[in-house]
Design a protein around this motif. Structure first.
Motif, PDB file in Angstrom:
ATOM      1  N   MET A   1       0.802  -1.293   0.262  1.00  0.00           N
ATOM      2  CA  MET A   1      -0.090  -0.353  -0.040  1.00  0.00           C
ATOM      3  C   MET A   1       0.729   1.625  -0.020  1.00  0.00           C
ATOM      4  O   MET A   1       1.504   1.857   0.790  1.00  0.00           O
ATOM      5  N   PRO A   2       0.389   1.887  -0.934  1.00  0.00           N
ATOM      6  CA  PRO A   2       1.484   2.982  -0.761  1.00  0.00           C
ATOM      7  C   PRO A   2       1.109   4.008   0.969  1.00  0.00           C
ATOM      8  O   PRO A   2      -0.019   3.991   1.171  1.00  0.00           O
ATOM      9  N   THR A   3       2.594   4.512   0.646  1.00  0.00           N
ATOM     10  CA  THR A   3       1.958   5.556   1.796  1.00  0.00           C
ATOM     11  C   THR A   3       2.325   7.051   1.289  1.00  0.00           C
ATOM     12  O   THR A   3       2.969   7.698   0.459  1.00  0.00           O
ATOM     13  N   ILE A   4       1.686   8.055   2.355  1.00  0.00           N
ATOM     14  CA  ILE A   4       1.994   9.608   2.314  1.00  0.00           C
ATOM     15  C   ILE A   4       2.205  10.094   3.366  1.00  0.00           C
ATOM     16  O   ILE A   4       1.814  10.215   4.604  1.00  0.00           O
ATOM     17  N   GLN A   5       3.421  10.798   3.217  1.00  0.00           N
ATOM     18  CA  GLN A   5       3.871  11.816   4.342  1.00  0.00           C
ATOM     19  C   GLN A   5       3.016  13.308   4.302  1.00  0.00           C
ATOM     20  O   GLN A   5       3.737  13.553   2.728  1.00  0.00           O
ATOM     21  N   VAL A   6       3.394  13.690   4.932  1.00  0.00           N
ATOM     22  CA  VAL A   6       2.045  15.214   5.200  1.00  0.00           C
ATOM     23  C   VAL A   6       3.189  15.870   5.934  1.00  0.00           C
ATOM     24  O   VAL A   6       2.966  16.012   7.635  1.00  0.00           O
ATOM     25  N   ARG A   7       3.554  16.703   6.007  1.00  0.00           N
ATOM     26  CA  ARG A   7       4.545  18.246   6.868  1.00  0.00           C
ATOM     27  C   ARG A   7       3.922  19.394   7.663  1.00  0.00           C
ATOM     28  O   ARG A   7       2.983  19.212   6.226  1.00  0.00           O
ATOM     29  N   GLU A   8       4.181  19.621   8.201  1.00  0.00           N
ATOM     30  CA  GLU A   8       3.793  21.322   8.801  1.00  0.00           C
ATOM     31  C   GLU A   8       2.482  21.262   9.203  1.00  0.00           C
ATOM     32  O   GLU A   8       1.674  22.357   7.387  1.00  0.00           O
ATOM     33  N   VAL A   9       1.469  19.944   9.154  1.00  0.00           N
ATOM     34  CA  VAL A   9       0.131  20.395   9.533  1.00  0.00           C
ATOM     35  C   VAL A   9      -0.419  20.920  10.714  1.00  0.00           C
ATOM     36  O   VAL A   9       0.059  21.134  11.448  1.00  0.00           O
ATOM     37  N   PRO A  10      -1.300  22.017   9.901  1.00  0.00           N
ATOM     38  CA  PRO A  10      -1.456  23.317  11.056  1.00  0.00           C
ATOM     39  C   PRO A  10      -1.903  22.139  12.402  1.00  0.00           C
ATOM     40  O   PRO A  10      -2.667  22.439  12.351  1.00  0.00           O
ATOM     41  N   GLU A  11      -1.810  23.335  13.216  1.00  0.00           N
ATOM     42  CA  GLU A  11      -2.380  22.448  14.876  1.00  0.00           C
ATOM     43  C   GLU A  11      -3.846  22.287  14.988  1.00  0.00           C
ATOM     44  O   GLU A  11      -3.715  21.157  15.340  1.00  0.00           O
ATOM     45  N   HIS A  12      -4.674  22.912  14.191  1.00  0.00           N
ATOM     46  CA  HIS A  12      -6.326  23.202  14.244  1.00  0.00           C
ATOM     47  C   HIS A  12      -6.523  21.755  13.727  1.00  0.00           C
ATOM     48  O   HIS A  12      -7.273  20.868  14.270  1.00  0.00           O
ATOM     49  N   ILE A  13      -5.334  21.682  12.585  1.00  0.00           N
ATOM     50  CA  ILE A  13      -6.170  20.416  12.053  1.00  0.00           C
ATOM     51  C   ILE A  13      -5.773  19.100  12.579  1.00  0.00           C
ATOM     52  O   ILE A  13      -6.791  17.851  12.446  1.00  0.00           O
ATOM     53  N   TYR A  14      -4.615  18.922  12.725  1.00  0.00           N
ATOM     54  CA  TYR A  14      -4.357  17.551  13.277  1.00  0.00           C
ATOM     55  C   TYR A  14      -5.142  17.795  14.869  1.00  0.00           C
ATOM     56  O   TYR A  14      -4.793  16.043  15.123  1.00  0.00           O
ATOM     57  N   ARG A  15      -5.452  18.335  16.107  1.00  0.00           N
ATOM     58  CA  ARG A  15      -5.714  18.411  16.652  1.00  0.00           C
ATOM     59  C   ARG A  15      -7.414  17.561  16.491  1.00  0.00           C
ATOM     60  O   ARG A  15      -7.723  16.764  17.430  1.00  0.00           O
ATOM     61  N   LYS A  16      -7.719  18.244  15.371  1.00  0.00           N
ATOM     62  CA  LYS A  16      -9.153  17.520  15.071  1.00  0.00           C
ATOM     63  C   LYS A  16      -8.532  16.005  14.673  1.00  0.00           C
ATOM     64  O   LYS A  16     -10.096  15.392  14.908  1.00  0.00           O
ATOM     65  N   LEU A  17      -8.047  15.864  14.096  1.00  0.00           N
ATOM     66  CA  LEU A  17      -7.856  14.153  13.514  1.00  0.00           C
ATOM     67  C   LEU A  17      -7.917  13.249  14.561  1.00  0.00           C
ATOM     68  O   LEU A  17      -8.029  12.494  14.512  1.00  0.00           O
ATOM     69  N   THR A  18      -6.659  13.695  15.370  1.00  0.00           N
ATOM     70  CA  THR A  18      -6.808  13.460  16.045  1.00  0.00           C
ATOM     71  C   THR A  18      -8.017  13.781  17.323  1.00  0.00           C
ATOM     72  O   THR A  18      -8.076  11.954  18.208  1.00  0.00           O
ATOM     73  N   GLU A  19      -8.935  14.292  17.973  1.00  0.00           N
ATOM     74  CA  GLU A  19     -10.011  13.936  18.029  1.00  0.00           C
ATOM     75  C   GLU A  19     -10.752  13.235  17.485  1.00  0.00           C
ATOM     76  O   GLU A  19     -11.696  11.705  18.266  1.00  0.00           O
ATOM     77  N   GLY A  20     -11.152  12.993  16.716  1.00  0.00           N
ATOM     78  CA  GLY A  20     -11.961  11.658  15.472  1.00  0.00           C
ATOM     79  C   GLY A  20     -11.858  10.970  15.857  1.00  0.00           C
ATOM     80  O   GLY A  20     -12.671  10.310  15.947  1.00  0.00           O
ATOM     81  N   ALA A  21     -10.123  10.135  15.010  1.00  0.00           N
ATOM     82  CA  ALA A  21      -9.379   8.799  16.112  1.00  0.00           C
ATOM     83  C   ALA A  21     -10.241   8.965  16.976  1.00  0.00           C
ATOM     84  O   ALA A  21     -10.346   7.191  16.951  1.00  0.00           O
ATOM     85  N   LYS A  22     -10.051   9.572  17.951  1.00  0.00           N
ATOM     86  CA  LYS A  22     -10.680   8.583  19.261  1.00  0.00           C
ATOM     87  C   LYS A  22     -12.334   8.619  19.771  1.00  0.00           C
ATOM     88  O   LYS A  22     -12.009   7.677  19.647  1.00  0.00           O
ATOM     89  N   GLN A  23     -12.535   9.736  19.340  1.00  0.00           N
ATOM     90  CA  GLN A  23     -13.783   9.222  18.953  1.00  0.00           C
ATOM     91  C   GLN A  23     -14.348   8.057  17.772  1.00  0.00           C
ATOM     92  O   GLN A  23     -14.955   6.522  18.618  1.00  0.00           O
ATOM     93  N   GLU A  24     -13.650   7.780  17.185  1.00  0.00           N
ATOM     94  CA  GLU A  24     -14.102   6.721  16.462  1.00  0.00           C
ATOM     95  C   GLU A  24     -13.713   5.276  17.057  1.00  0.00           C
ATOM     96  O   GLU A  24     -12.958   4.575  15.837  1.00  0.00           O
ATOM     97  N   CYS A  25     -12.766   5.208  17.594  1.00  0.00           N
ATOM     98  CA  CYS A  25     -11.678   4.082  17.994  1.00  0.00           C
ATOM     99  C   CYS A  25     -11.037   3.467  16.950  1.00  0.00           C
ATOM    100  O   CYS A  25     -10.925   2.472  16.193  1.00  0.00           O
ATOM    101  N   ARG A  26      -9.399   4.916  16.234  1.00  0.00           N
ATOM    102  CA  ARG A  26      -9.572   4.202  15.272  1.00  0.00           C
ATOM    103  C   ARG A  26      -7.765   4.815  15.596  1.00  0.00           C
ATOM    104  O   ARG A  26      -7.829   5.782  16.265  1.00  0.00           O
TER     105      ARG A  26
END
Length: 79
Positions: A1-26
């Motif tokens: 499976m291909p891999t993607i690396q993203v640098r310099e993700v804005p803090e508010h986007i990162y927080r939203k993604l991590t919160e969503g991951a916790k809520q969805e158990c992912r």
């Protein structure tokens, strides 16, 4: 499976993604893939993807047995 690396993700986007991951158990990676799939209007459910892929494989290449299972079972019963 291909891999993607993203640098310099804005803090508010990162927080939203991590919160969503916790809520969805992912994991964070799973959450990012699900978010990308939703944004691109693609199917993110791996079970559905596998079902579609298996259906395509079966349609294009019918299963051919190297031996006849019925004959093999009958041979075993006759012993």
């Amino acid at each position: 499976m291909p891999t993607i690396q993203v640098r310099e993700v804005p803090e508010h986007i990162y927080r939203k993604l991590t919160e969503g991951a916790k809520q969805e158990c992912r994991s964070l990676s799973q959450q990012i893939v699900a978010t990308l799939a939703k944004g691109l209007e693609l199917e993110a459910d791996p079970k559905q993807r596998r079902k579609h892929l298996l259906a395509e494989i079966r349609a294009s290449q019918p299963i051919r047995w190297a031996f006849d299972p019925v004959a093999s079972i009958r041979e075993d019963r006759d012993r």
